[in-house]
Design an enzyme around this catalytic site. Sequence first.
Site, mmCIF file in Angstrom:
data_model
loop_
_atom_site.group_PDB
_atom_site.id
_atom_site.type_symbol
_atom_site.label_atom_id
_atom_site.label_comp_id
_atom_site.label_asym_id
_atom_site.label_seq_id
_atom_site.Cartn_x
_atom_site.Cartn_y
_atom_site.Cartn_z
ATOM 1 N N SER A 226 -0.151 -3.358 -13.122
ATOM 2 C CA SER A 226 1.143 -2.812 -12.746
ATOM 3 C C SER A 226 1.302 -1.527 -13.793
ATOM 4 O O SER A 226 0.600 -0.652 -14.146
ATOM 5 C CB SER A 226 2.020 -3.673 -12.716
ATOM 6 O OG SER A 226 3.068 -3.367 -12.194
ATOM 7 N N ASP A 443 0.884 -3.591 -1.281
ATOM 8 C CA ASP A 443 1.549 -3.576 -2.629
ATOM 9 C C ASP A 443 2.819 -3.255 -2.235
ATOM 10 O O ASP A 443 3.047 -1.786 -2.099
ATOM 11 C CB ASP A 443 0.821 -3.027 -3.480
ATOM 12 C CG ASP A 443 1.304 -3.342 -5.062
ATOM 13 O OD1 ASP A 443 2.744 -3.502 -5.296
ATOM 14 O OD2 ASP A 443 0.321 -3.736 -6.055
ATOM 15 N N HIS A 470 1.131 -8.115 -4.828
ATOM 16 C CA HIS A 470 1.386 -6.908 -6.017
ATOM 17 C C HIS A 470 -0.002 -7.345 -6.929
ATOM 18 O O HIS A 470 0.312 -8.185 -7.720
ATOM 19 C CB HIS A 470 2.703 -6.929 -6.818
ATOM 20 C CG HIS A 470 2.608 -6.132 -7.902
ATOM 21 N ND1 HIS A 470 2.427 -4.721 -7.820
ATOM 22 C CD2 HIS A 470 3.058 -6.199 -9.309
ATOM 23 C CE1 HIS A 470 2.663 -4.125 -9.091
ATOM 24 N NE2 HIS A 470 2.796 -4.996 -9.810
#
Length: 500
Positions: A226, A443, A470
């Site tokens: 991320s 995602d 995610h």
Amino acid sequence: MFSWTSGNTRSPRASARLGVVAAVLLVAGGGHSHAAPSPTLDRYYKQSLAWESCDGYAGGAGLGAAGIECARVTVPIDYDRPDGATARIAISRLRATGERVASVLTNPGGPGGPGLGLPRQLAEKSALAERFDVIGIDVRGLGASTPKVECLTEEEFQAERQDLDVDMSSAGIAQTELEFANYAAKCVQRTGLELLGHVGTREVARDFDVIRAVLGDEKLTYFGGSYGSKLGATIAETFPDRVRAMVLDAALDPTADVLDPMRAAVGFQQAFDAYAVDCAKDSSCPLGEDANAGLRKLITPLIDRPAATNDPRGLGYPDALTAVTALLYNAELWPVLTQGLVELARGRGDTLLTIADKVNGVVDRDLHQAVLCLDGVRSTDRAAAAETDRRVRAAAPAFDDGRATGLAPLGVCAFWPVPPTSQPHVPVAPGLPKTVVVATTGDPATPYTGGRNLARFLDAALITYKGFQHGAALQGVSCVDGPILKYLIDLEPPADITCG
């Protein structure tokens, strides 16, 4: 992994509105030197570590039982003033259980996701710790690292957490902007301008290079998810000749602006659309034929009247929105979302409040905001703010609160007291070895197109995972983890792969 939150214009805590718990992005401004560290930095690069129990570290309790030890690394707060004030970066280590290849430095996302416990999480879900010393890091300003970024007290945060910020009248906008300005002032008062101006990704990338050297690794092996993909891209651009291997999961386009809420609006609406199709298969689904209208019917009344809960606080609109978006992060969480919405249709908010409580403790809200303001593109254009609000509402109709007036407040960062240190751009990393980017097609927080673009910019191998979640790396997905581990161990990058 955590995801990054969109640069929301409606609340000082960017981790608690549309795009919640989200955490990732950006890339430090260009023009960094690729030369060897200045001699004045020698004392940082040559320091010795004193490994000890993690019990005395914030967030470190219980890590010792997993075989994890902790230490602190000293870095300059301002790398342009290496003889000035310093910070102490808390790191953790889970030693390799087998034949060691190297240390692997990690980042869980955020920005503002605590990192000391990440080695344990990765060891539980993957074989990474068999061949690598897995290093967790609380980045500067966070958790067990000192000094910390501090803006709101816990009591102030809990009060702000319930602040609706939905009044789009001129008076309501003025009030919201006053709150933003007061928030920024508290950050200055409680953190100080020097630290507040040096917690961006640019500085964190340099900290990671110091940590690499102090650990005794000639070159860096890195895994970031991320926001950690943005940090990895920044490290790659700043120190391309010092990278051994790098895996960037749930990756975001480095040319995107962290303060633009459109990415989150589009991503979470798409995730909600997919969830709604799945929910409709269950006769108990409370959304009805028009899922967007069904969600709005359930959560927007909470603006005026919170739902009853066993907790005396009740479930208010901000917490409901936080919980719904959090539960869209992974298809495995969709049954919990359905349970929460069924409860809400019956006038109860217990499940969603429980989720909101968990979400609001995942990312350090103050550091998160500080990094976004240093890494994003700020705007004081009120017409642009209003147009962005219109576009976000149109892109994410399920989350539209129905209070649009054609006006909108400026974002928190318009009132930030220190200038940005990074801007979105295409990373340039001459000499960077082959790296690996992992992107998931569904995602909600870091769209697949962003990961595909990052792979192209870095000339990286791209692993595409088909699913709604995610991040996918080192989470027990064999078609993803197998190629990644072989790459990290043998430096044999995979061909582009699609699986799932």
